[in-house]
Design a protein around this motif. Sequence first.
Motif, PDB file in Angstrom:
ATOM      1  N   ARG A  93     -11.744  -4.032 -15.161  1.00 46.63           N
ATOM      2  CA  ARG A  93     -11.533  -5.593 -14.018  1.00 46.63           C
ATOM      3  C   ARG A  93     -10.629  -4.172 -13.358  1.00 46.63           C
ATOM      4  NH1 ARG A  93      -8.765  -9.268 -16.617  1.00 46.63           N
ATOM      5  NH2 ARG A  93     -10.616  -9.969 -16.953  1.00 46.63           N
ATOM      6  N   LEU A  94     -11.036  -4.437 -12.013  1.00 51.16           N
ATOM      7  CA  LEU A  94     -10.310  -3.792 -11.119  1.00 51.16           C
ATOM      8  C   LEU A  94      -9.799  -4.504  -9.738  1.00 51.16           C
ATOM      9  CD1 LEU A  94     -10.479  -0.568 -10.539  1.00 51.16           C
ATOM     10  CD2 LEU A  94     -12.042  -1.034  -9.203  1.00 51.16           C
ATOM     11  N   ILE A  95      -8.680  -4.705  -9.555  1.00 50.91           N
ATOM     12  CA  ILE A  95      -7.712  -5.120  -8.611  1.00 50.91           C
ATOM     13  C   ILE A  95      -7.141  -4.806  -7.543  1.00 50.91           C
ATOM     14  CG2 ILE A  95      -5.641  -6.802  -8.764  1.00 50.91           C
ATOM     15  CD1 ILE A  95      -6.293  -7.187 -11.514  1.00 50.91           C
ATOM     16  N   THR A  96      -6.757  -4.865  -6.662  1.00 51.12           N
ATOM     17  CA  THR A  96      -6.098  -4.471  -4.929  1.00 51.12           C
ATOM     18  C   THR A  96      -5.165  -4.845  -4.614  1.00 51.12           C
ATOM     19  OG1 THR A  96      -6.907  -2.204  -3.880  1.00 51.12           O
ATOM     20  CG2 THR A  96      -8.307  -4.581  -3.382  1.00 51.12           C
ATOM     21  N   PRO A  97      -4.486  -4.691  -4.129  1.00 47.94           N
ATOM     22  CA  PRO A  97      -3.657  -5.807  -2.826  1.00 47.94           C
ATOM     23  C   PRO A  97      -4.498  -6.708  -1.954  1.00 47.94           C
ATOM     24  CG  PRO A  97      -2.403  -3.900  -3.669  1.00 47.94           C
ATOM     25  CD  PRO A  97      -4.185  -3.575  -3.441  1.00 47.94           C
ATOM     26  N   GLU A 129       0.953  -0.952  -0.347  1.00 45.00           N
ATOM     27  CA  GLU A 129       0.014   0.069   0.339  1.00 45.00           C
ATOM     28  C   GLU A 129       0.870   1.530   0.263  1.00 45.00           C
ATOM     29  OE1 GLU A 129      -1.746   0.105   3.518  1.00 45.00           O
ATOM     30  OE2 GLU A 129      -0.143  -0.442   4.799  1.00 45.00           O
ATOM     31  N   GLY A 130       0.524   2.527   0.036  1.00 44.76           N
ATOM     32  CA  GLY A 130       1.411   3.341  -0.005  1.00 44.76           C
ATOM     33  C   GLY A 130       0.782   4.316   1.682  1.00 44.76           C
ATOM     34  N   PRO A 131       2.142   5.044   1.992  1.00 44.95           N
ATOM     35  CA  PRO A 131       1.865   5.257   3.231  1.00 44.95           C
ATOM     36  C   PRO A 131       0.736   5.724   3.813  1.00 44.95           C
ATOM     37  CG  PRO A 131       3.926   5.824   1.931  1.00 44.95           C
ATOM     38  CD  PRO A 131       3.192   5.341   0.644  1.00 44.95           C
ATOM     39  N   THR A 132      -0.117   6.444   2.906  1.00 49.23           N
ATOM     40  CA  THR A 132      -1.669   7.179   4.176  1.00 49.23           C
ATOM     41  C   THR A 132      -2.612   6.098   2.347  1.00 49.23           C
ATOM     42  OG1 THR A 132      -0.883   9.305   2.656  1.00 49.23           O
ATOM     43  CG2 THR A 132      -0.514   8.758   4.609  1.00 49.23           C
ATOM     44  N   SER A 133      -1.971   5.490   1.838  1.00 50.03           N
ATOM     45  CA  SER A 133      -3.781   5.003   0.053  1.00 50.03           C
ATOM     46  C   SER A 133      -3.971   3.892   0.438  1.00 50.03           C
ATOM     47  CB  SER A 133      -2.782   5.687  -0.920  1.00 50.03           C
ATOM     48  OG  SER A 133      -1.513   5.795  -1.210  1.00 50.03           O
ATOM     49  N   THR A 134      -4.827   3.019  -0.836  1.00 55.14           N
ATOM     50  CA  THR A 134      -4.056   1.755  -1.318  1.00 55.14           C
ATOM     51  C   THR A 134      -3.836   2.462  -2.756  1.00 55.14           C
ATOM     52  OG1 THR A 134      -6.422   1.413   0.269  1.00 55.14           O
ATOM     53  CG2 THR A 134      -5.838   0.168  -1.074  1.00 55.14           C
ATOM     54  N   VAL A 135      -3.475   0.993  -2.706  1.00 55.60           N
ATOM     55  CA  VAL A 135      -3.114   1.086  -4.721  1.00 55.60           C
ATOM     56  C   VAL A 135      -4.122   0.116  -4.897  1.00 55.60           C
ATOM     57  CG1 VAL A 135      -1.391  -0.229  -6.027  1.00 55.60           C
ATOM     58  CG2 VAL A 135      -0.770   0.669  -3.357  1.00 55.60           C
ATOM     59  N   LEU A 136      -4.093   1.014  -6.267  1.00 52.16           N
ATOM     60  CA  LEU A 136      -5.653   0.064  -7.531  1.00 52.16           C
ATOM     61  C   LEU A 136      -4.821   0.102  -8.446  1.00 52.16           C
ATOM     62  CD1 LEU A 136      -9.416   2.205  -7.028  1.00 52.16           C
ATOM     63  CD2 LEU A 136      -8.182  -0.056  -5.557  1.00 52.16           C
ATOM     64  N   LEU A 137      -5.513  -1.080  -9.296  1.00 54.15           N
ATOM     65  CA  LEU A 137      -5.130  -1.436 -10.341  1.00 54.15           C
ATOM     66  C   LEU A 137      -6.040  -0.887 -11.387  1.00 54.15           C
ATOM     67  CD1 LEU A 137      -4.307  -4.472 -12.685  1.00 54.15           C
ATOM     68  CD2 LEU A 137      -2.704  -4.153 -10.324  1.00 54.15           C
ATOM     69  N   ALA A 138      -6.172  -1.366 -12.831  1.00 50.96           N
ATOM     70  CA  ALA A 138      -6.755  -1.633 -13.754  1.00 50.96           C
ATOM     71  C   ALA A 138      -6.942  -2.155 -14.896  1.00 50.96           C
ATOM     72  CB  ALA A 138      -8.140  -0.096 -13.725  1.00 50.96           C
ATOM     73  N   HIS A 139      -7.424  -3.239 -15.319  1.00 52.13           N
ATOM     74  CA  HIS A 139      -7.339  -3.295 -16.841  1.00 52.13           C
ATOM     75  C   HIS A 139      -7.985  -3.351 -17.590  1.00 52.13           C
ATOM     76  CE1 HIS A 139      -3.056  -5.490 -16.862  1.00 52.13           C
ATOM     77  NE2 HIS A 139      -3.539  -5.802 -15.490  1.00 52.13           N
ATOM     78  N   ILE A 179      -1.915  -4.682   5.068  1.00 43.65           N
ATOM     79  CA  ILE A 179      -2.399  -3.661   4.676  1.00 43.65           C
ATOM     80  C   ILE A 179      -3.573  -3.465   5.363  1.00 43.65           C
ATOM     81  CG2 ILE A 179      -0.899  -3.805   2.390  1.00 43.65           C
ATOM     82  CD1 ILE A 179      -4.391  -3.941   1.475  1.00 43.65           C
ATOM     83  N   LEU A 180      -3.873  -2.037   5.277  1.00 40.53           N
ATOM     84  CA  LEU A 180      -5.001  -1.191   5.681  1.00 40.53           C
ATOM     85  C   LEU A 180      -6.297  -1.681   4.713  1.00 40.53           C
ATOM     86  CD1 LEU A 180      -6.271   0.389   8.253  1.00 40.53           C
ATOM     87  CD2 LEU A 180      -5.915   2.553   6.732  1.00 40.53           C
ATOM     88  N   PRO A 181      -7.144  -2.272   5.465  1.00 39.49           N
ATOM     89  CA  PRO A 181      -8.319  -2.475   4.449  1.00 39.49           C
ATOM     90  C   PRO A 181      -8.833  -0.807   4.119  1.00 39.49           C
ATOM     91  CG  PRO A 181      -9.075  -3.556   6.733  1.00 39.49           C
ATOM     92  CD  PRO A 181      -6.930  -2.163   6.594  1.00 39.49           C
ATOM     93  N   GLY A 182      -9.117  -0.339   2.936  1.00 40.85           N
ATOM     94  CA  GLY A 182      -9.039   1.374   3.046  1.00 40.85           C
ATOM     95  C   GLY A 182     -10.642   1.026   2.101  1.00 40.85           C
ATOM     96  N   THR A 183     -11.156   2.567   3.385  1.00 40.91           N
ATOM     97  CA  THR A 183     -12.231   2.483   3.156  1.00 40.91           C
ATOM     98  C   THR A 183     -12.840   3.201   1.769  1.00 40.91           C
ATOM     99  OG1 THR A 183     -12.327   5.071   3.951  1.00 40.91           O
ATOM    100  CG2 THR A 183     -12.863   2.885   5.551  1.00 40.91           C
ATOM    101  N   THR A 184     -11.926   3.985   0.974  1.00 41.63           N
ATOM    102  CA  THR A 184     -12.252   4.293   0.041  1.00 41.63           C
ATOM    103  C   THR A 184     -12.181   2.988  -1.344  1.00 41.63           C
ATOM    104  OG1 THR A 184     -10.787   6.340   0.313  1.00 41.63           O
ATOM    105  CG2 THR A 184     -11.443   6.185  -2.635  1.00 41.63           C
TER     106      THR A 184
END
Length: 291
Positions: free
Chosen positions: A207-211, A190-200, A217-222
């Motif tokens: 398709r949307l993917i997250t770690p 993850e980022g220090p204050t963010s969640t990582v997303l990637l898309a294809h 990692i912190l479960p991101g509300t966003t």
Amino acid sequence: MTALVFLDADVSTGRIANAATAQLSVLDQGVTRGDGIFESMLYTKGVVRKIDAHLARLRVSASTCDLILPHEERWRAAISTAVAAFDAATPSDEAVVKLVATRGPEGTSEGTCWVMVSAAAESGRLQRENGVSVMLLDRGYDSRAAERAPWLLMGAKTLSYAVNMAALRHAKKQGVDEVIFTSSDGIVLEGPTSTVLLAHRDGDIKRLITPTLETGILPGTTQGAIFEAARAAGWELGYGPLTPEHLMDADGVWLVSSIRLLAPVNSIDGTTLTLDRELHAELTAMVNNIA
Ligand SMILES: Cc1ncc(COP(=O)(O)O)c(C=O)c1O
């Protein structure tokens, strides 16, 4: 102006205090040990966004850290008091509502809890509009550490953010905006204050993917809210384990969080990334509509 409200046991709506003067005991373990938890929520257009998800995560963080929290209704009342005080003094387009709960002064069993509302920094809007350059940094433990060592409190939103801030300073010194942590075994975290997303995008399939959360990692509300909106819009959803190669091969990579919302990653370790503009526009619309 920062509006400040303490959750004192005898004031049900919270006690308004002056954020510009000293308020906290120097014995408070939130200060002496970084022993406490927090949440940061976006307040915009008269609404505190995702308040239920943030209060739920605060409860989980408290339980992970063995902290006893005031009842949720008291938090909601204190948030309303703080937001009203902020609006009366300095209404602004975007504000941050921060909830903090510490273990309290040494030698007592009383935690210290407060709500703070202040204008959001420019940096969130700038990241949203311009995107960010990113460097990958090793977090120093492997992707199974959370499971093996629960006392690391991974996955809880604790006040101990000095390491996260140091990583950001390290990046800034090299002229890079942001960081994505990897585990010592090469998994994207993850980022220090963010969640990582990637898309294809594959024809009509998006398709949307997250770690995966198993990495601690912190479960991101966003991320959670975007996934809900994407599912409703017919996207396929996926959860890591992801490696840096997955980020390099994606049709878009974003850092998401409550205040910055959705920031596209322009480059990683100096390599320019692809950004599918249509996917970006769709995800931006989703994040802007989160209530
Ligand atoms: C380590 C970490 N991961 C992820 C996030 C994103 O969480 P949220 O979307 O709930 O703001 C944050 C937010 O500050 C964070 O500190």
